[in-house]
Write an enzyme that holds these catalytic residues in place. Structure first.
Site, short mmCIF file in Angstrom:
data_model
loop_
_atom_site.label_atom_id
_atom_site.label_comp_id
_atom_site.label_asym_id
_atom_site.label_seq_id
_atom_site.Cartn_x
_atom_site.Cartn_y
_atom_site.Cartn_z
N ASP A 369 12.82 -26.35 -19.02
CA ASP A 369 12.35 -25.17 -19.73
C ASP A 369 11.66 -25.64 -21.02
OD1 ASP A 369 12.17 -22.44 -20.51
OD2 ASP A 369 13.94 -22.69 -21.77
N THR A 662 8.05 -22.49 -17.75
CA THR A 662 8.30 -21.65 -18.91
C THR A 662 7.78 -20.24 -18.70
OG1 THR A 662 7.85 -21.38 -21.28
CG2 THR A 662 6.16 -22.46 -19.99
N LYS A 750 11.32 -20.11 -10.90
CA LYS A 750 11.83 -21.43 -11.29
C LYS A 750 12.72 -22.01 -10.20
CE LYS A 750 11.72 -20.74 -16.33
NZ LYS A 750 12.50 -20.79 -17.58
N ASP A 770 18.26 -23.98 -21.36
CA ASP A 770 19.24 -23.58 -22.38
C ASP A 770 19.56 -22.10 -22.37
OD1 ASP A 770 17.63 -22.59 -25.37
OD2 ASP A 770 16.67 -22.79 -23.43
#
Length: 1032
Positions: A369, A662, A750, A770
């Site tokens: 990410d 992202t 993702k 995260d």
């Protein structure tokens, strides 16, 4: 006092929904304080994470062990010893090793179950305050029912009629959320009056959406009856924490129906590639076992009851498949996990999946990410752009000056009349231009100071107490709380230029000007940010002028169609994004009182809808979002984490391809990739043009195919089209790129990319993130690494490994991953070698004695061989390392050798098989050649030579000696020598004390080991491995 739609705590209902009265999820009517009035049965509010109960524990554990073929195989071997015709020796010879494995497994499962039970009991026994007709009573969380009125409080000052909520364990966001009450309940004198009114909540059926809620609150005994719409702002979900304020809430959902439980998917059980390879080798060994048994019977010409002989030989050579292999590897994994946790150079690292540390040593693709992982998620305001003028960090004093002038400049109401001289006209023109800029800057700053969800919170600083700090708006005691760090950075910037947010509640906001004047604004409506709308808005009334203004800010892709036509928005947004800034577009629209009243009536009506509420509300809001005045662009920078660049360079040199996935926009993602050196300066970049059809995707893929060694940048929409029509072609081209950046990616995309990489390449993937939106990717990858960042711990808790900083990933892979894989490979092959040695000796013995199915070693000898006599030195291989950790970090190219799987391959397996056959044959034939007069001497000579050979082979295999290795060698030798006193049944104690015994054992051991030592020396001399060149 509040009334919120509150849930008590995260609970997981038991797996049997019938026992809880669970059927299809349905909407519900919940009467306040009267759980007995329920229309349907609701699940109990208990958590039960145990896999077994008291009665199912032992059967369940045994079933889970013996459902695998090899465990079942060893059980059948042990059971066969109860058949007289198949018995080869004492029962404990087979049952003790199997029992040892089972006891270790049962103890491990029992410890986990007891821990789980205690955790469940602790949570289920938490005490809460419940409002009842007898006053406030204490109730366990397991006793909470739908309809109960629960008091939740945090001893902290908060705004009247509101509370703050921490949701980091639910959605990954660490910032506090403001929650609002049901308005009509605020007028009740005491909380106990909630039980005296006739009121109920109509709530939607349980679902997984944590960002929305649809319900209505009805008070029947009012005159007239009161109806209020309820939304997400009136809820406290399970897994959240009240950070300030006191809440009285009615319980709507419990147990299995909680949002947090419904969003918890069972992560897939990850089996390491190393374990699969070991299983494959074990199957080969089993095949060899069957073949050797058939050959032995065939050489007997299938005489007599040959089928019984086959079973006897299968039992006799059963050590070919080592029962201790699984136990040794599992214990090794525990040691590797402990080493990772205790490494002082990567503090705070947690291993949550101790079964796959070897995976870290063979990663080919790393998917990461951006925000909070590569960057710090600490926003710094960098740019204010007004279209004709832009202000950077070096010119913020000008903005401050303009804001100060806007509030100090005396307005000249005198209108000049008559003709002016040229000089007067020019001076007046300059004044007007300056006034125009001051006005524009002031409007932009005021808009930024108003359109947000930030709340100033005042804390005691040791000098000023909390109440006094809030009353006097003490700057030193003020802390900003919001759902996004972007929001806080914008408000902190307006404070730095003179316009300070000093107070806020659900209906008003206060700003302080540079002159100290307090500006009061009434908040009429707030339209919060959502991922779908990508914008937020607020309608405020200036108390001093009565003006009503609608302010809005959002992403340029949606705001471009909302603001009035201009020729600079798109270009400047692109320029700022290329600098790595996160861009927001700020706009406003003035409303008359009539316009607002019309809007409010339609908006309230839409919010009371139960069906299609979201669509109706969005439609009403969109009626305002037209022809808005563009005020400014803001640019906020997210700074890189410490040592991101060297870490990415280490990974690249190690042969690992890094992909950045992202949700940010293309220009910002590309700029961050360049800034972090994910894309090197001399690399070409191919930006995949937006495609929507199959034909466009085909043309763009052809254009991409003609480029070589260039990084790929693609948006989520284009990626979806390519994967829909040309999945194979796209993945083939993308896998050839040195780096890939996917922007505007959804969490589902993702995870899909990770899955496609695994399927198309067959290589191991590692996902790093995260936030809560990275959980799907982390759970899908072969190795999931969570970074504990500003977005909470959701990713960290869902990951296999948790680190505190991205830079720790380098050491985790280069040192611990590499060592874990190499050590496990050495340990597994040595355990196989140990078993093959004794099986070869058995085969030689049987063939010499006319293919008789008679065991060479019996009783304690066969058990002691794989336990106390060789276990410590063999297991000490988990401490071995070929190079120091500093060298492994300095030369990441060493990691590249592991990607080919050379430490454990069919080639190395065959080499160890040949070594085992050679040494087993030498020891057995040597003992037979030096045969004296009694059979017992063969056992003494061969078994002693076998033990010494194993100890010397461990010494030969070790690359770097550790003091525990020496202790293990000496301890094993001492155990064997000491046990000879008790082994007189198998070994002649007087014979082993003679010189004859010593020289025969020495000769046999030297012949079995010396050639291998010579070969190792020659190989290191003339064809040294890469790591040996770095150790000198």
């Amino acid at each position: 006092m509040l009334l919120n739609i509150a849930l008590s705590l995260p609970r997981r209902c038991c797996p049997w929904s019938r026992c809880c009265g669970m059927g299809d999820f349905r909407p519900r009517t919940v009467w306040l304080g009267h759980p007995e009035k329920r229309e349907q049965r609701y699940p109990r509010n208990v958590i039960n994470n145990q896999k077994y109960n008291f009665f199912t524990f032992l059967p369940g554990v045994l079933f889970n062990q013996f459902k695998y073929f090899f465990n079942l195989y060893f059980l059948l071997l042990a059971c066969s010893q109860f058949v007289k015709e198949l018995r080869l020796g004492a029962l404990y010879t087979y049952w003790v090793p199997l029992g040892l494995v089972l006891i270790i497994t049962i103890m491990r499962e029992a410890v986990e179950e007891i821990r789980c039970y205690l955790r469940d009991k602790e949570v289920n026994s938490q005490i809460y305050s419940k409002l009842s007709t007898r006053g406030t009573v204490k109730v366990k969380s397991s006793g909470i029912q739908v309809g109960d009125l629960i008091i939740v409080e945090k001893v902290s000052l908060s705004l009247p009629g509101s509370c703050f909520l921490r949701t980091d364990q639910l959605d990954g966001e660490t910032d506090w959320k403001l929650r609002l009450p049901v308005a009509c309940t605020q007028r009740l004198p005491t909380a106990a009056d909630l039980l005296q009114i006739r009121s109920y909540v109509y709530a939607e059926e349980p679902n997984i959406d944590i960002h929305n809620f649809i319900g209505t609150f009805t008070r029947e005994d009012g005159d007239p009856p009161v109806n209020e719409s309820l939304s997400i702002e009136n809820t406290l979900w399970a897994s959240t924490v009240v950070a300030s304020g006191t809440v009285v809430g009615v319980v709507i959902y419990t147990g299995k129906e909680l949002r947090s439980v419904m969003n918890t998917s069972n992560p897939r059980h990850k089996v390491g590639l190393f374990d699969l390879e070991v299983n494959c080798l074990t199957k080969i060994l089993f095949g060899a076992l069957v073949v050797v048994s058939l050959v032995m019977v065939a050489l007997q010409h299938f005489a007599g009851r040959w089928y019984l002989q086959i079973f006897r030989f299968l039992l006799l050579f059963s050590h070919i498949v080592p029962i201790s292999l699984r136990v040794n590897l599992d214990m090794g994994k525990m040691v590797f996990s402990w080493m990772i946790k205790k490494d002082s150079k990567i503090p705070g690292t947690v291993v949550r999946a101790s079964t796959i540390p070897e995976q870290l040593g063979r990663i080919s693709y790393l998917l990461t990410d951006k925000t909070g992982t590569l960057t710090q998620n600490e926003m710094v305001f960098r740019r204010l752009h007004l279209g004709t003028v832009a202000y950077g960090m070096d010119s913020m004093d000008e903005v401050q000056s303009h804001v100060f002038s806007a509030y100090t400049q005396v307005k000249d109401n005198h209108k000049a009349s008559g003709r002016m001289s040229y000089g007067q006209t020019r001076q007046n023109w300059n004044f007007l231009v300056r006034k125009s800029i001051i006005s524009r800057v002031h409007e932009a700053v005021k808009a930024i100071a108003l359109v947000h969800n930030v709340t100033p919170v005042y804390e005691s600083n040791g000098v000023t107490d909390q109440a006094e700090a809030e009353q006097h708006y003490e700057d030193t005691c003020r802390v900003y709380q919001a759902s996004s760090p972007d929001e806080v950075s914008l408000v902190q910037w307006t404070e730095s230029v003179g316009l300070t947010l000093v107070g806020r509640d659900q209906s008003s906001m206060q700003l302080r000007t540079p002159t100290g004047q307090i500006l009061n604004f009434t908040i009429l409506q707030i339209f919060p940010f959502t991922y779908e709308s990508k914008r937020m808005g607020i309608i405020v009334r200036d108390e001093s002028t009565g003006e009503i203004t609608f302010y809005m800010k959002g992403a340029d892709v949606v705001m471009a169609g909302i603001v009035q036509y201009n020729d600079w928005l798109e270009e400047e947004c692109g320029n700022m994004a290329r600098e790595g800034l996160r861009v927001l577009v700020v706009s406003k629209k003035s409303l008359t009182e009539e316009q607002y009243q019309d809007f409010e009536a339609r908006y309230v009506q839409a919010k009371l809808s139960v069906h299609d509420r979201s669509l109706k509300v969005a439609t009403v809001i969109e009626s305002l979002e037209m022809e808005m005045e563009l005020l400014c662009l803001t640019g906020v920078e997210d700074q890189l984490q410490t040592d991101v660049r060297p870490t990415l360079e280490i990974l690249r040199n190690a042969g690992i391809k890094v992909w950045m996935l992202t949700g940010d926009k293309l220009e910002t993602a590309t700029c961050t990739a360049k800034n972090a050196h994910l894309i090197t300066r001399n690399q070409d970049i191919h930006i995949f043009r937006p495609v929507t059809t199959r034909g466009e995707a085909h043309l763009e893929l052809n254009a991409f195919r003609r480029k070589h060694d260039c990084a790929l940048v693609i948006s989520g929409d284009s990626l979806e089209v390519c994967l829909k029509y040309y999945e194979y072609e796209f993945m083939e081209l993308a896998c050839q790129c040195p780096a890939v950046v996917c922007c505007r990616c959804t969490p589902t995309q993702k995870a899909q990319i990770v899955r496609l990489l695994q399927e198309r390449t067959g290589k191991l993937t590692c996902a790093v993130g995260d936030g809560g939106n990275d959980v799907s990717m982390i759970q899908e990858a072969d190795c999931g690494v969570g970074v504990e960042g500003k977005e909470g711990k959701q990713a960290s808790l869902a990951a296999d490994f948790s680190v505190t900083q991205f830079k720790h990933l380098g050491r985790l892979l280069m040192v611990h991953g590499r060592n874990s894989y190499k050590r496990s490979a050495a340990l597994s092959q040595f355990v196989i070698h140990r078993s093959l040695c004794i099986s070869t000796m058995q085969a030689v013995f049987s063939s010499v004695f006319y293919f008789a199915s008679v065991p060479l070693y019996q009783g304690f000898l066969i058990i002691g061989y794989s336990t106390i006599y060789t276990m410590f030195p063999v297991f000490s291989l988990v401490l071995d390392k070929d190079v120091k950790s500093e060298v492994a970090m300095l030369y990441p190219e060493l990691y590249k050798d592991l990607l080919k799987g050379r430490p454990l391959s069919f080639k190395t397996f065959l080499i160890w098989v040949l070594i085992s056959i050679y040494q087993g044959s030498i020891i057995m034939y040597g003992a037979l050649l030096l045969f004296e007069s009694e059979f017992v001497h063969i056992v003494a000579i061969s078994f002693t030579s076998l033990i010494l050979t194993e100890l010397l082979m461990v010494a030969l295999t070790i690359q770097t000696w550790h003091w525990l290795m020496i202790v293990g060698e000496l301890l094993s030798l001492a155990c064997y020598v000491a046990s000879l006193v008790f082994l007189h049944e198998f070994i002649d104690v007087y014979f082993i004390a003679t010189v004859s015994f010593l020289w025969k054992v020495t000769v046999i051991t030297l012949v079995s080991c010396l050639p291998l030592y010579i070969l190792k020396y020659l190989r290191r001399r003339f064809s040294p491995p890469n790591y040996s060149k770095l150790t000198s």
